[in-house]
Design a protein around this motif. Structure first.
Motif, PDB file in Angstrom:
ATOM      1  N   GLN A 185       0.838  -1.201   0.000  1.00 22.59           N
ATOM      2  CA  GLN A 185       0.000   0.000   0.000  1.00 22.59           C
ATOM      3  C   GLN A 185       0.872   1.249   0.000  1.00 22.59           C
ATOM      4  OE1 GLN A 185      -3.180  -0.005  -0.394  1.00 22.59           O
ATOM      5  NE2 GLN A 185      -3.584   2.174  -0.127  1.00 22.59           N
ATOM      6  N   GLN A 186       1.953   1.219   0.760  1.00 24.77           N
ATOM      7  CA  GLN A 186       2.899   2.329   0.775  1.00 24.77           C
ATOM      8  C   GLN A 186       3.420   2.610  -0.632  1.00 24.77           C
ATOM      9  OE1 GLN A 186       6.879   1.319   2.017  1.00 24.77           O
ATOM     10  NE2 GLN A 186       7.096   3.209   3.196  1.00 24.77           N
ATOM     11  N   GLU A 187       3.854   1.564  -1.317  1.00 25.14           N
ATOM     12  CA  GLU A 187       4.382   1.717  -2.670  1.00 25.14           C
ATOM     13  C   GLU A 187       3.329   2.311  -3.600  1.00 25.14           C
ATOM     14  OE1 GLU A 187       6.192  -1.849  -4.176  1.00 25.14           O
ATOM     15  OE2 GLU A 187       7.101  -2.338  -2.237  1.00 25.14           O
ATOM     16  N   ALA A 188       2.095   1.844  -3.478  1.00 23.68           N
ATOM     17  CA  ALA A 188       1.024   2.321  -4.349  1.00 23.68           C
ATOM     18  C   ALA A 188       0.750   3.802  -4.141  1.00 23.68           C
ATOM     19  CB  ALA A 188      -0.245   1.503  -4.097  1.00 23.68           C
ATOM     20  N   VAL A 189       0.769   4.242  -2.886  1.00 23.39           N
ATOM     21  CA  VAL A 189       0.506   5.655  -2.589  1.00 23.39           C
ATOM     22  C   VAL A 189       1.596   6.545  -3.157  1.00 23.39           C
ATOM     23  CG1 VAL A 189       0.342   7.369  -0.736  1.00 23.39           C
ATOM     24  CG2 VAL A 189      -0.902   5.207  -0.546  1.00 23.39           C
TER      25      VAL A 189
END
Length: 247
Positions: A115-119
């Motif tokens: 999720q961090q990477e996606a944001v």
């Protein structure tokens, strides 16, 4: 170069700060004791003002996917906003393989990192560098601390190319201080190992626990190479044997 390190009090962040300072960077440590809460955003803008680079070295020890996703998503959003305001680049620490659904589907922490990477990708694009590290030699020690029952402990069977955290921090410092830094970089240790074998070696050197048993966690991708990069951009130098001998 002025560098704000968010998560500067953690295992990785504290080492990175020392390395950056030795290399002549102006380092602004950002964590709760310096008045910065990256989850709520409190104090973050002030800590990032004037920064050339903002490092996200935050961490959360939780097996809950919901908790991990909330934490890493909120931190990434707040840092991305602060970076945009400061016109600063971002380098964020993530885990190689974490965004692979076959790897993270049963691993809450990895789903948070995905999720961090996606944001960061959505909000900053190439202005954010994904620094993808494999696991560290010190990780099995945490497993032993949490999963020892008298003379017996359990540790997960996880195939990886683990590295010394100090080597990984040195590699990140290279990226942070390079104005032409890439948008994505993979860092791995010198050899493929099973983390349960590291746990057994650490226990044998410490003399406790007497027995360490391997257990399956997550899906089969964790045990069959989903965490092992074939062609990392950086291969660290410290072997497990060297790391263990120096403990």
């Amino acid at each position: 170069m002025r560098v704000t390190v968010v998560g500067a009090s953690g295992e990785f962040g504290s080492i990175l700060c020392e390395i950056l300072l030795k290399r002549g960077a102006q380092v602004i440590p950002a964590h709760r004791k310096t008045g910065v809460d990256a989850v709520t955003g409190t104090g973050l803008s002030a800590a990032c003002a004037g920064a050339d680079v903002i490092v996200d070295a935050t961490s959360l020890m939780s097996r809950s996917a919901a908790d991990s996703e909330r934490f890493f998503s909120a931190v990434a959003q707040n840092i991305a906003i602060a970076a945009d305001d400061a016109d600063a680049a971002v380098v964020y620490l993530t885990i190689y393989g974490a965004s692979d659904s076959a790897v993270n589907k049963k691993m809450g922490h990895y789903r948070g990192k995905a999720q961090q990477e996606a944001v960061y990708t959505e909000m900053l694009g190439d202005a954010a560098t994904a620094f993808r590290s494999t696991q560290w030699y010190s990780l099995p020690e945490k497993f032993l601390a949490a999963m020892t029952f008298g003379p017996v402990a359990v540790a997960p069977r996880m195939l990886s190319r683990p590295a010394a955290v100090e080597d990984v921090a040195e590699a990140m410092a290279d990226v942070v201080l390079d104005p032409s830094r890439p948008s994505d970089i993979i860092v791995a240790g010198p050899a493929t190992m099973n983390l349960v074998d590291i746990a057994k070696a650490v226990a044998a050197k410490n003399g406790s626990p007497k027995k360490v048993f391997g257990v399956n966690v997550g899906g089969s991708a964790i045990r069959s190479g989903g965490l092992v990069p074939e062609h990392p951009d950086v291969t660290t130098s410290t072997t497990f044997e060297q790391w263990l001998a120096a403990r």
